[in-house]
Design a protein around this motif. Structure first.
Motif, PDB file in Angstrom:
ATOM      1  N   LYS A   6      -1.792 -22.826 -11.962  1.00 40.91           N
ATOM      2  CA  LYS A   6      -1.892 -23.327 -13.328  1.00 40.91           C
ATOM      3  C   LYS A   6      -1.611 -24.827 -13.362  1.00 40.91           C
ATOM      4  O   LYS A   6      -0.793 -25.332 -12.604  1.00 40.91           O
ATOM      5  CB  LYS A   6      -0.870 -22.607 -14.226  1.00 40.91           C
ATOM      6  CG  LYS A   6      -1.169 -21.152 -14.506  1.00 40.91           C
ATOM      7  CD  LYS A   6      -0.131 -20.597 -15.467  1.00 40.91           C
ATOM      8  CE  LYS A   6      -0.412 -19.144 -15.828  1.00 40.91           C
ATOM      9  NZ  LYS A   6       0.597 -18.609 -16.792  1.00 40.91           N
ATOM     10  N   LYS A   8       0.013 -28.098 -14.929  1.00 37.60           N
ATOM     11  CA  LYS A   8       1.302 -28.292 -15.587  1.00 37.60           C
ATOM     12  C   LYS A   8       1.225 -29.418 -16.601  1.00 37.60           C
ATOM     13  O   LYS A   8       0.632 -30.465 -16.351  1.00 37.60           O
ATOM     14  CB  LYS A   8       2.381 -28.610 -14.553  1.00 37.60           C
ATOM     15  CG  LYS A   8       3.793 -28.686 -15.131  1.00 37.60           C
ATOM     16  CD  LYS A   8       4.820 -28.866 -14.027  1.00 37.60           C
ATOM     17  CE  LYS A   8       6.233 -28.862 -14.586  1.00 37.60           C
ATOM     18  NZ  LYS A   8       7.244 -29.008 -13.522  1.00 37.60           N
ATOM     19  N   ASP A  39       1.323 -24.125 -17.314  1.00 37.01           N
ATOM     20  CA  ASP A  39       2.773 -24.233 -17.201  1.00 37.01           C
ATOM     21  C   ASP A  39       3.174 -25.503 -17.951  1.00 37.01           C
ATOM     22  O   ASP A  39       2.425 -26.482 -17.963  1.00 37.01           O
ATOM     23  CB  ASP A  39       3.199 -24.353 -15.735  1.00 37.01           C
ATOM     24  CG  ASP A  39       3.110 -23.017 -15.007  1.00 37.01           C
ATOM     25  OD1 ASP A  39       3.295 -21.978 -15.661  1.00 37.01           O
ATOM     26  OD2 ASP A  39       2.839 -23.030 -13.788  1.00 37.01           O
ATOM     27  N   ASN A  66      12.482 -24.133 -19.039  1.00 34.15           N
ATOM     28  CA  ASN A  66      11.539 -25.256 -18.996  1.00 34.15           C
ATOM     29  C   ASN A  66      11.960 -26.408 -19.914  1.00 34.15           C
ATOM     30  O   ASN A  66      11.174 -27.314 -20.185  1.00 34.15           O
ATOM     31  CB  ASN A  66      10.133 -24.791 -19.378  1.00 34.15           C
ATOM     32  CG  ASN A  66      10.051 -24.278 -20.802  1.00 34.15           C
ATOM     33  OD1 ASN A  66      11.060 -23.890 -21.397  1.00 34.15           O
ATOM     34  ND2 ASN A  66       8.847 -24.272 -21.356  1.00 34.15           N
TER      35      ASN A  66
END
Length: 325
Positions: A6, A8, A39, A66
């Protein structure tokens, strides 16, 4: 079986006295990005807040893996806080936005679509006058953009915001810029690349009041204009040449009056002339002095910011910016 990594996305959010907005903003961004194929990380930069902003960010960092924070040692200003966050960002794309909820998070999805279609920079500008701003803020905003477009070498749409998406290759170049007074809205325009602007209508602040005073806006305007052009120097040079020419044209009249015998001395006209040109000279010297002052501060090579603490693991010393953890 093929695994596709994915992409980011790093979201940089400078924060100054925004304690009541932090949790709500995180919730809104999560609702926007959680169902996408990206992400993402949220990097809050506490710019010397005097309230409970930092503790609120740290609390949410414990709840969300995150969410990260960067605590600056004092208030360095919004653009320097942005630079601190950009220096830490590791995403394939970097988004910068304010913490007060005036930048609608749902617009991030539109930015990502343009990014996937090949645009390197997607910036935003106010479609109409900010309906939630005070009268003096609207007036100074219009004057700011008119002034910078007229006196500098860059052109900004009225209401250009710090809500933007930048590709990783743009961010790499921004990390190399070492300026004492950095103005990202101008730097982004100056940088080039493939850009597109998105109009938006600012939302109402979730809580709190805008921290920019009238004098801070004036200082920002003067600093931004002088950061991108020497045109004010050319302007005052032109004014000086004009009045010098007018003085030369006045000499024949003075000589004629003298030899004709009807020259009349008047203290009022002399005093007014001296006062006018004295003020003009001070103005010219003031403008030159500001440029010299900027050169002086740049020559010191002081860091744009100092980091007091952070939970970002990949700490890098970018552009000689001192990191004190």
């Amino acid at each position: 079986m093929t695994f596709v990594l994915k992409k980011k996305v790093s979201v940089i959010i400078p924060s100054y006295n925004e304690e009541k907005n932090i949790g709500f903003l995180i919730e809104q961004i999560n609702e926007t990005l959680s169902n996408t194929n990206y992400d993402y990380e949220l990097i809050f930069v506490d710019d010397g807040s005097s309230d409970n902003t930092l503790n609120e960010i740290k609390f949410n960092a414990q709840l969300h893996a995150n969410v990260f924070y960067i605590e600056l040692s004092k208030n360095f200003g919004k653009d320097h806080a942005l630079k601190a966050g950009i220096g830490m960002a590791q995403g394939d794309a970097v988004i910068t936005m304010d913490a007060d909820m005036q930048h609608p998070p749902h617009l991030i999805l539109k930015m990502l679509k343009y990014w996937e279609n090949g645009y390197d920079i997607i910036y935003t500008y106010r479609q109409n006058s900010n309906p939630h701003a005070k009268a003096y803020q609207k007036a100074t905003s219009k004057l700011f953009y008119k002034g910078i477009n007229m006196l500098s070498d860059i052109k900004l749409e009225n209401g250009t915001a710090d809500f933007r998406l930048m590709d990783e290759k743009v961010v790499k170049q921004l990390k190399l810029i070492d300026e004492y007074e950095i103005f990202f809205r101008g730097i982004i325009k100056w940088a080039g690349y493939k850009q597109i602007g998105i109009p938006y209508t600012p939302s109402k602040r979730h809580t709190g009041e805008a921290s920019y005073s009238f004098f801070k806006l004036v200082k920002l305007a003067v600093g931004s204009i002088m950061a991108f052009s020497a045109r004010p120097l050319y302007l005052v040079t032109g004014i000086g040449l004009f009045f010098s020419a007018m003085a030369i044209l006045y000499i024949p009249y003075v000589l004629f009056s003298y030899f004709a015998g009807y020259a009349v001395s008047g203290w009022a006209s002399v005093l007014a002339t001296v006062a006018f040109f004295g003020g003009l000279q001070l103005l010219v010297l003031g403008i030159i002095g500001v440029y010299v002052g900027k050169i002086f501060m740049q020559s010191k090579h002081r860091p744009n910011y100092i980091i007091r603490s952070t939970n970002v693991m990949s700490i890098k010393n970018v552009n000689n910016d001192f990191i004190g953890v």
